[in-house]
Design an enzyme around this catalytic site. Structure first.
Site, mmCIF file in Angstrom:
data_model
loop_
_atom_site.group_PDB
_atom_site.id
_atom_site.type_symbol
_atom_site.label_atom_id
_atom_site.label_comp_id
_atom_site.label_asym_id
_atom_site.label_seq_id
_atom_site.Cartn_x
_atom_site.Cartn_y
_atom_site.Cartn_z
ATOM 1 N N GLY A 102 -7.254 7.273 6.922
ATOM 2 C CA GLY A 102 -7.134 8.291 5.874
ATOM 3 C C GLY A 102 -8.396 8.402 5.047
ATOM 4 O O GLY A 102 -8.713 9.467 4.508
ATOM 5 N N GLU A 105 -10.529 10.686 6.839
ATOM 6 C CA GLU A 105 -9.908 12.032 6.767
ATOM 7 C C GLU A 105 -10.168 12.670 5.407
ATOM 8 O O GLU A 105 -10.417 13.867 5.302
ATOM 9 C CB GLU A 105 -8.407 11.919 7.056
HETATM 10 N N1 T1G Z 1 -3.558 -0.887 3.400
HETATM 11 C C1 T1G Z 1 -3.127 -1.923 2.646
HETATM 12 N N2 T1G Z 1 -3.775 -3.117 2.549
HETATM 13 C C2 T1G Z 1 -4.919 -3.238 3.268
HETATM 14 C C3 T1G Z 1 -5.434 -2.193 4.066
HETATM 15 C C4 T1G Z 1 -4.699 -0.967 4.107
HETATM 16 N N3 T1G Z 1 -5.121 0.070 4.807
HETATM 17 N N4 T1G Z 1 -6.583 -2.645 4.640
HETATM 18 C C5 T1G Z 1 -6.774 -3.890 4.193
HETATM 19 N N5 T1G Z 1 -5.780 -4.255 3.382
HETATM 20 C C6 T1G Z 1 -5.656 -5.529 2.669
HETATM 21 C C7 T1G Z 1 -5.509 -6.697 3.630
HETATM 22 O O1 T1G Z 1 -4.154 -6.868 3.993
HETATM 23 C C8 T1G Z 1 -6.034 -7.839 2.780
HETATM 24 O O2 T1G Z 1 -4.997 -8.141 1.844
HETATM 25 C C9 T1G Z 1 -7.154 -7.188 1.970
HETATM 26 O O3 T1G Z 1 -6.878 -5.772 1.989
HETATM 27 C C10 T1G Z 1 -8.516 -7.429 2.553
HETATM 28 O O4 T1G Z 1 -8.432 -7.053 3.940
HETATM 29 C C11 T1G Z 1 -2.961 8.752 7.206
HETATM 30 C C12 T1G Z 1 -1.937 6.639 8.525
HETATM 31 C C13 T1G Z 1 -10.965 -2.463 5.645
HETATM 32 C C14 T1G Z 1 -12.237 -3.480 7.538
HETATM 33 O O5 T1G Z 1 -6.351 0.453 9.691
HETATM 34 O O6 T1G Z 1 -9.574 -2.869 8.987
HETATM 35 O O7 T1G Z 1 -4.992 5.592 7.260
HETATM 36 O O8 T1G Z 1 -4.652 -10.553 2.530
HETATM 37 O O9 T1G Z 1 -8.956 -9.341 4.857
HETATM 38 O O10 T1G Z 1 -12.067 -8.491 6.459
HETATM 39 O O11 T1G Z 1 -4.296 8.795 9.087
HETATM 40 O O12 T1G Z 1 -9.045 -4.650 6.043
HETATM 41 O O13 T1G Z 1 -6.128 -9.953 0.565
HETATM 42 O O14 T1G Z 1 -3.623 -9.626 0.435
HETATM 43 O O15 T1G Z 1 -9.008 -7.268 6.335
HETATM 44 O O16 T1G Z 1 -13.165 -7.235 4.491
HETATM 45 C C15 T1G Z 1 -6.005 2.950 8.642
HETATM 46 C C16 T1G Z 1 -7.267 -1.630 8.003
HETATM 47 C C17 T1G Z 1 -4.684 2.844 7.979
HETATM 48 C C18 T1G Z 1 -7.927 -0.259 8.064
HETATM 49 C C19 T1G Z 1 -11.718 -4.805 5.494
HETATM 50 N N6 T1G Z 1 -6.901 1.933 8.126
HETATM 51 N N7 T1G Z 1 -8.099 -2.590 7.290
HETATM 52 O O17 T1G Z 1 -11.792 -6.025 6.215
HETATM 53 O O18 T1G Z 1 -10.760 -7.627 4.518
HETATM 54 S S1 T1G Z 1 -3.522 4.003 8.624
HETATM 55 C C20 T1G Z 1 -6.983 0.721 8.699
HETATM 56 C C21 T1G Z 1 -9.183 -3.161 7.878
HETATM 57 C C22 T1G Z 1 -4.081 5.508 8.044
HETATM 58 C C23 T1G Z 1 -3.955 7.968 8.032
HETATM 59 C C24 T1G Z 1 -3.413 6.714 8.610
HETATM 60 C C25 T1G Z 1 -9.898 -4.202 7.070
HETATM 61 C C26 T1G Z 1 -11.210 -3.716 6.428
HETATM 62 P P1 T1G Z 1 -4.840 -9.674 1.310
HETATM 63 P P2 T1G Z 1 -9.240 -7.897 5.014
HETATM 64 P P3 T1G Z 1 -12.033 -7.416 5.432
#
Ligand code: T1G
Length: 697
Positions: A102, A105
Site C-alpha cells: 500500500g 500504491e
Molecule cells: N503492518 C503491521 N506491522 C508491520 C508491517 C505491516 N505492514 N510491517 C512490519 N510490521 C511490524 C513488524 O511486525 C515488526 O513488529 C516491526 O514492524 C518491524 O518489522 C493494500 C494489502 C518493512 C521491510 O508486506 O517487509 O499493503 O515485532 O522486524 O526488518 O495492497 O517489516 O516490532 O512488534 O520486519 O526493518 C504489504 C511487510 C502489506 C511489508 C521492515 N507490506 N514488512 O523490516 O523490521 S499488505 C509488507 C516488511 C498491503 C495493499 C496490501 C518489513 C520491513 P514488532 P521488521 P525490518
C-alpha cells in the site's frame, strides 16, 4: 488531523507528514489523516503543490497487516489513493527505506515520486497470500508496462531506487533532508508549470504490446513453479484487467480478486508466518533490559562445509572472522573453499567480484588457538563426536579472553555436557546453523542450563545481524527441527515397507507444498547420515520402538544417494534429476516380506497423515517439555529450516487448522495399528479434549 499524519504549509507547498512507527503502516488513523490532509491542501488556495513525506526508518511499508481478518474501517485505502490521484495540484511522494505494498500504491497515486538512492520499492502482497488491493495492479502496469509489473507483483520482490528510476516508477534520486528535497522538487514543478500527472490516465506503456501473450506466459510459469498457491494466479488476473478494462472497472476487478485472496486460508497462514517469524525473537523470560555483548570479531573452529558456510555468514555482514584448522594444509583447503563458495555467487551474478574480494579480506585462516585470544565469539563446527568437542572447548577455555562467547554448532549432542568442558559454562550457547549455513535462514539458538541471559540475548542479536531467523530452543536430542524430522523420516520409510514408492511419498508431500520430498532429501544429504543415527538409536531405544530396515538394505547394496549416483532414485552422471531406481522394488518387497507386511495401495491423504501427524505429535511433546517457547516457534523453525510450505502456516498451525480433535483421533488409530511411536502426546490429548488449539497456549 490525526496525530500520525500532520499537515503544514511552507510557502506555496503543503507538506503532509506521516509518523506512525515502526513502519508507517496504513492503519485507519493514517488513512484518515492522509485523506483529510490531501483534501485540506486541495482546498487551500495558497497551496500550489503537495509533498508527502514520512518520519522514521521508512516510507509507508504497506497496509497494517494486523487489520487483516478484522471488519474493514472506512476510509479504505483504494478510496484514499483515488482521492490523492484525483487532486488538481501536483503531489510528490518522497521515498526512503522501503515503499512496499500500500505504501507504493500511495506513492504511485501521487503525481511524482523522488527517492533516496538507498530506497527500495515493491509490491510484496503475494507473499502474504494477497495481491496489491489499492490500485497497484492497475497503476504499476501503466508506469512500467505489463511484463515488468507482472514480474514485480507475482514475485513480490522489491527493486532498488535506481532500477525504479530506470523504469519510470520514480522521477529523481535525491539525498539529504527528505522534506527539503520534496519542497525543492515541488517548487521546480510549479516553476516549470507542471501540474497533476495522473498515472491512472496513462496508457502509453500498455499500447502496442501483445499483453495477452505476456499474461498467458506468466500463467504457465506460475502454474509450473507454484501450482499450490492461491494468490499468484489472481495477481495475474488483476494485471490482465489493467489492459482489458478501463481504470475504474479494472480497480473494481482488482478489489474482487483481492477479496478472494483475503478470505483464503493461505492468506491467514502466510500472515501467521510473517508475524510469528518476528515473534520468535522475543524470549518471554528474558528481561527486556538484558545487555548484549559487543561482537566485533568472530572465529569458527573447523573449516569443513559447515565451518566455511558459518564463517561466510560473518564476512557477509562485515565481521572479521578467523577459521581455525588443525594444519596448514587443512586451513589452506578451508580458505580455498571460501573463495569457491563466493565464486559460485559471482558466477550466478548475485555477488560482484569486488564484493567477494572485500569479504575475503575479512576471513583469515589460523592453526593456533592462541590466535583466538582476542575474538568476541567463537563457533565450533567440528565432527559430531563428544570427544572431539571436548578437546576444542578445553582449548577455547584456555585461550579465549574472559567474556568471549563460546558457541557450538552441534546438531544433536548435549550442549550442557559441552559447557562443562569449560570453566565458563555461562558463556556457552548453541548456534545451530543449517547447511548450507551461508544460505539457510534458520538458526536454532540453543539455551543451555547455565547459559547466561546476556549470552542468550547476544546470540539472538548476532543471529539477526547475520540476517538469520533466530529461534531459541532448549537442550534435547535434535533440539526442535531435527527431533521432528526424525519422526517424519522414519514414518516415510515405514510407508515404503507398507506399499508406497519413494516417488509416491515425495509426490504427495510436494503437492502439499513441501520444498522437497523426504526421499529426494535423503538422497541429497546422503543415506549414511540417517543410518548412523539409526545405528545409535538401535542401541538405546526400547524394543517396542521398531525402526525401518530399508536404509540398512540400501546401504548394504551401496546405494547412498546422490553421492553414489544411486539411492531412493538414480542420478545420471553430473545430474541431480531423480529417476526411478529399478533395483528398489526388489529391496522394498524383501523388506515388506521380512516384516510380514502385505504390501497395499496407500492414498496421498494417508501418506500426508502418517508423515505430517508424526511432526505434530512430536511438536506437542517439544512444547510440553518447554524445548520450544510457543507452537508458532516450531512453525517458524519448520518453515525456515525444513521446507514446510509457509502457505500452510507450519506444522502446528496446520494441525490447528485441521482441528486437534481430528488429529488426535487419527493418531490414536495409528497408535493402535503401528505401536509405541504413535503414543499421543499428552498435551495434544488435553487440547483436543478441551476443544482448544496449540495457538491458544
Ligand atoms: N503492518 C503491521 N506491522 C508491520 C508491517 C505491516 N505492514 N510491517 C512490519 N510490521 C511490524 C513488524 O511486525 C515488526 O513488529 C516491526 O514492524 C518491524 O518489522 C493494500 C494489502 C518493512 C521491510 O508486506 O517487509 O499493503 O515485532 O522486524 O526488518 O495492497 O517489516 O516490532 O512488534 O520486519 O526493518 C504489504 C511487510 C502489506 C511489508 C521492515 N507490506 N514488512 O523490516 O523490521 S499488505 C509488507 C516488511 C498491503 C495493499 C496490501 C518489513 C520491513 P514488532 P521488521 P525490518
Amino acid at each position: 488531523m490525526s496525530d500520525v499524519v500532520t499537515l503544514e504549509r511552507q510557502g506555496a507547498i503543503a507538506v503532509v507528514r506521516v509518523n506512525n512507527p515502526p513502519v508507517n503502516a496504513l492503519g485507519i488513523a493514517v488513512r484518515e489523516g492522509l485523506q483529510d490532509s490531501f483534501k485540506a491542501a486541495e482546498a487551500d488556495p495558497q497551496v500550489k503543490a503537495i509533498v508527502l513525506v514520512c518520519e522514521g526508518s521508512t516510507f509507508i511499508a504497506g497496509a497494517d497487516i494486523k487489520e487483516f481478518g478484522k471488519p474493514p474501517k472506512s476510509p479504505g485505502l483504494p478510496e484514499v489513493v483515488s482521492g490523492i490521484e484525483a487532486g488538481s495540484k501536483p503531489s510528490v511522494a518522497v521515498i526512503h527505506g522501503t515503499a512496499l505494498g500500500g505504501g507504493l500504491e500511495v506513492a504511485v497515486s501521487c503525481h511524482y515520486r523522488i527517492a533516496l538512492k538507498s530506497a527500495k520499492v515493491g509490491l510484496p502482497e503475494v507473499k502474504l497470500g494477497l495481491l496489491p488491493g489499492a490500485g497497484g495492479t492497475q497503476r504499476l502496469p501503466r508506469l512500467v508496462g505489463v511484463e515488468k509489473a507482472l514480474d514485480m507483483i507475482v514475485s513480490g520482490n522489491p527493486i532498488s531506487a535506481s532500477e525504479a528510476l530506470e523504469l519510470g516508477v520514480i522521477d529523481e534520486l535525491v539525498d539529504g533532508d527528505l522534506t527539503a528535497a520534496g519542497i525543492a522538487f515541488a517548487e521546480k514543478l510549479i516553476a516549470d508549470g507542471k501540474g497533476a500527472r495522473r498515472t491512472g490516465e496513462r496508457t502509453d506503456k500498455l499500447d502496442g504490446i501483445d499483453n495477452a501473450a505476456l499474461v498467458a506466459a506468466k500463467r504457465a510459469e506460475v502454474e509450473k513453479k507454484t501450482p499450490g498457491l492461491f494468490s499468484p494466479q489472481r495477481c495475474i488476473s488483476a494485471v490482465e484487467a489493467s489492459f482489458t478494462l478501463p481504470l475504474e472497472e479494472g480497480l473494481k476487478r482488482e478489489r474482487e480478486l483481492f477479496g478472494e485472496c483475503l478470505v483464503s486460508p493461505q492468506r491467514s497462514a502466510l500472515v501467521h508466518a510473517f508475524f510469528t517469524e518476528r515473534l520468535a525473537s522475543k524470549i518471554d523470560d528474558l528481561p527486556k533490559d538484558t545487555p548484549v555483548r559487543e561482537i566485533n570479531s568472530a572465529a569458527v573452529i573447523g573449516g569443513g562445509t559447515m565451518g566455511v558456510g558459518i564463517a561466510l555468514c560473518f564476512a557477509n555482514v562485515g565481521i572479521p572472522v578467523k577459521i581455525l584448522e588443525v594444519s596448514d594444509e587443512a586451513m589452506d583447503k578451508a580458505m580455498e573453499r571460501c573463495r569457491d563458495t563466493y565464486m559460485m555467487s559471482v558466477k550466478r551474478g548475485s555477488l560482484t567480484e569486488d564484493a567477494m574480494n572485500k569479504r575475503l579480506t575479512l576471513v583469515e585462516g589460523v592453526t593456533d588457538y592462541a590466535d583466538l585470544s582476542g575474538v568476541d565469539l567463537v563457533v565450533e563446527a567440528v565432527f559430531e563426536e563428544m570427544g572431539v568437542k571436548q578437546k576444542v572447548f578445553e582449548a577455547l577455555d584456555t585461550h579465549c579472553k574472559p567474556g568471549a562467547i563460546l558457541a557450538s554448532n552441534t546438531s544433536s549432542l548435549d550442549l550442557n555436557q559441552i559447557a562443562e568442558f569449560t570453566k565458563r559454562p555461562q558463556d556457552v550457547v548453541g548456534l545451530h546453523f543449517f547447511s548450507p549455513a551461508n544460505v539457510m535462514r534458520l538458526l536454532e539458538v540453543v539455551r543451555g542450563e547455565k547459559t547466561a541471559n546476556d549470552v542468550l540475548a547476544t546470540a539472538m542479536a548476532i543471529g539477526k545481524k547475520l540476517k538469520k531467523v533466530a529461534v531459541p530452543v532448549g537442550v534435547c536430542d535434535g533440539f526442535v527441527g531435527n527431533r521432528m524430522v526424525f519422526q517424519y523420516g522414519r514414518e516415510s520409510e515405514f510407508l515404503l515397507e507398507e506399499g508406497a514408492t519413494p516417488a509416491q511419498v515425495d509426490g504427495a508431500l510436494r503437492k502439499f507444498g513441501m520444498a522437497m520430498g523426504p526421499f529426494a532429501m535423503r538422497d541429497l544429504s546422503g543415506l549414511d547420515i540417517g543410518l548412523s543415527i539409526r545405528t545409535r538409536q538401535r542401541q538405546t531405544l526400547p524394543a517396542e520402538f521398531k525402526l525401518p530396515t530399508i536404509l540398512d538394505k540400501m546401504a548394504a547394496a551401496g546405494m547412498l544417494g546422490q553421492k553414489t549416483g544411486k539411492g531412493f532414485y538414480v542420478y545420471e552422471k553430473g545430474s541431480r534429476t531423480p529417476l526411478n531406481n529399478p533395483e528398489l522394488p526388489a529391496i522394498l518387497e524383501a523388506a515388506s516380506k521380512e516384516q510380514g507386511i502385505e504390501r497395499r495401495e496407500l492414498t496421498d491423504e494417508y501418506i500426508l497423515e502418517r508423515t505430517l501427524f508424526a511432526l505434530i505429535n512430536e511438536g506437542a511433546k517439544i512444547l510440553e517439555e518447554g524445548i520450544a517457547q510457543r507452537s508458532s516457534d516450531i512453525d517458524v523453525i519448520y518453515i525456515n529450516g525444513y521446507g514446510f510450505p509457509a502457505h500452510q502456516g507450519g506444522p502446528m498451525f496446520y494441525a490447528d487448522s485441521l482441528g486437534l480433535d481430528h488429529v488426535y483421533n487419527r493418531i490414536c488409530e495409528f497408535h493402535k495399528q503401528h505401536g509405541a511411536w504413535w503414543k499421543p502426546a499428552p498435551l495434544l490429548e488435553k487440547l483436543a479434549k478441551e476443544g482448544r488449539k496449540f495457538a491458544d497456549l
